[in-house]
Scaffold this motif. Structure first.
Motif, PDB file in Angstrom:
ATOM      1  N   LEU A   1      14.730  34.758  43.524  1.00  0.00           N
ATOM      2  CA  LEU A   1      14.997  35.523  44.736  1.00  0.00           C
ATOM      3  C   LEU A   1      16.239  34.983  45.445  1.00  0.00           C
ATOM      4  CD1 LEU A   1      14.259  37.647  46.857  1.00  0.00           C
ATOM      5  CD2 LEU A   1      12.726  35.960  47.877  1.00  0.00           C
ATOM      6  N   ALA A   2      16.342  33.662  45.555  1.00  0.00           N
ATOM      7  CA  ALA A   2      17.487  33.052  46.240  1.00  0.00           C
ATOM      8  C   ALA A   2      18.791  33.271  45.473  1.00  0.00           C
ATOM      9  CB  ALA A   2      17.237  31.557  46.430  1.00  0.00           C
ATOM     10  N   GLU A   3      18.757  33.166  44.152  1.00  0.00           N
ATOM     11  CA  GLU A   3      19.975  33.260  43.347  1.00  0.00           C
ATOM     12  C   GLU A   3      20.384  34.685  42.999  1.00  0.00           C
ATOM     13  OE1 GLU A   3      19.401  30.830  39.889  1.00  0.00           O
ATOM     14  OE2 GLU A   3      19.407  28.973  41.051  1.00  0.00           O
ATOM     15  N   LYS A   4      19.396  35.561  42.717  1.00  0.00           N
ATOM     16  CA  LYS A   4      19.722  36.894  42.206  1.00  0.00           C
ATOM     17  C   LYS A   4      19.239  38.027  43.103  1.00  0.00           C
ATOM     18  CE  LYS A   4      19.885  35.247  37.526  1.00  0.00           C
ATOM     19  NZ  LYS A   4      19.860  35.611  36.147  1.00  0.00           N
ATOM     20  N   ASN A   5      18.560  37.674  44.179  1.00  0.00           N
ATOM     21  CA  ASN A   5      18.021  38.653  45.124  1.00  0.00           C
ATOM     22  C   ASN A   5      17.078  39.642  44.439  1.00  0.00           C
ATOM     23  OD1 ASN A   5      17.673  39.524  47.741  1.00  0.00           O
ATOM     24  ND2 ASN A   5      19.272  41.073  47.578  1.00  0.00           N
TER      25      ASN A   5
ATOM     26  N   ASP B   1      10.790  32.061  43.564  1.00  0.00           N
ATOM     27  CA  ASP B   1      11.582  31.742  44.763  1.00  0.00           C
ATOM     28  C   ASP B   1      13.038  31.469  44.413  1.00  0.00           C
ATOM     29  OD1 ASP B   1       9.317  32.019  46.303  1.00  0.00           O
ATOM     30  OD2 ASP B   1       8.867  29.870  46.337  1.00  0.00           O
TER      31      ASP B   1
ATOM     32  N   VAL C   1      12.930  40.272  43.460  1.00  0.00           N
ATOM     33  CA  VAL C   1      11.565  39.861  43.752  1.00  0.00           C
ATOM     34  C   VAL C   1      10.719  40.090  42.500  1.00  0.00           C
ATOM     35  CG1 VAL C   1       9.525  40.251  45.185  1.00  0.00           C
ATOM     36  CG2 VAL C   1      11.814  40.411  46.189  1.00  0.00           C
TER      37      VAL C   1
ATOM     38  N   ASN D   1      21.973  48.689  44.233  1.00  0.00           N
ATOM     39  CA  ASN D   1      22.277  47.488  45.019  1.00  0.00           C
ATOM     40  C   ASN D   1      22.762  46.310  44.177  1.00  0.00           C
ATOM     41  OD1 ASN D   1      21.393  49.040  47.138  1.00  0.00           O
ATOM     42  ND2 ASN D   1      19.405  48.032  47.295  1.00  0.00           N
ATOM     43  N   ASN D   2      22.778  46.452  42.859  1.00  0.00           N
ATOM     44  CA  ASN D   2      23.229  45.372  41.980  1.00  0.00           C
ATOM     45  C   ASN D   2      24.497  45.807  41.259  1.00  0.00           C
ATOM     46  OD1 ASN D   2      20.453  44.732  42.600  1.00  0.00           O
ATOM     47  ND2 ASN D   2      20.538  43.251  40.954  1.00  0.00           N
TER      48      ASN D   2
END
Length: 181
Positions: free
Chosen positions: A73-77, A70, A79, A105-106
């Motif tokens: 996901l919040a910090e680096k997007n 989690d 999954v 996308n990165n």
């Protein structure tokens, strides 16, 4: 042999087994009394104590969920779902033998450390188009719509995957990495 025939300092040796038996019996009786008193004193009729098995932490069962997914996901997007712990997300450091990948996308590379003889990691990273292998044999699984496709990654060099390896240039989702020595 009578007590008067045994020297004064030696009488305790003769009665030693009897003392052990009486001591054990007394300790057992106290334990039964304490347990019974606890049951009788309790309003529910149950003992006021719990067994170690009831209060213990239970068994450690590995669920293979990725730790702190989690937060990542919040910090680096990214999954990260599940794995065996042998492939882990890492800060990119040149010359360390990491798996590296590029995704549209990165803005920067995404890197993974690999340890052990084999490993696997289930994840979801969209728009991956190139991956650099390391000293491990690496295979990745990607999806586009309902179609699944696997790519073997060349050791220690960049391999085109996803849209760069697809004649239609479709946008692929990286879903699994597997490694072995």
């Amino acid at each position: 042999m009578r007590d008067r025939d045994v020297p004064a300092g030696k009488k305790w040796r003769r009665n030693r087994p009897a003392a052990r038996i009486l001591g054990t019996a007394a300790a057992s009786a106290l334990a039964v009394l304490a347990t019974t008193a606890g049951i009788l004193a309790s309003p529910s009729g149950k003992a006021g104590t719990t067994t170690v098995a009831d209060a213990g932490p239970g068994y450690a069962v590995e669920d293979f969920d990725y730790p702190q997914a989690d937060k990542i996901l919040a910090e680096k997007n990214l999954v990260l779902k599940r794995g065996d712990g042998h492939i882990t997300l890492a800060d990119c450091v040149a010359g360390t033998g990491q798996l590296e990948l590029l995704a549209r996308n990165n803005a920067s590379k995404i890197c993974f450390n690999v340890v052990g003889n084999e490993g696997w990691l289930a994840l979801e990273i969209p728009s991956v188009y190139s991956m650099k292998g390391n000293d491990y044999s690496t295979t990745i699984d990607m999806t586009v719509g309902t179609e699944e496709k696997s790519f073997d990654i060349d050791e220690n060099t960049w391999t085109p995957v996803g849209e760069t390896a697809d004649p239609e240039h479709r946008d692929f989702l990286l879903v699994e990495i597997r490694t072995s020595k």
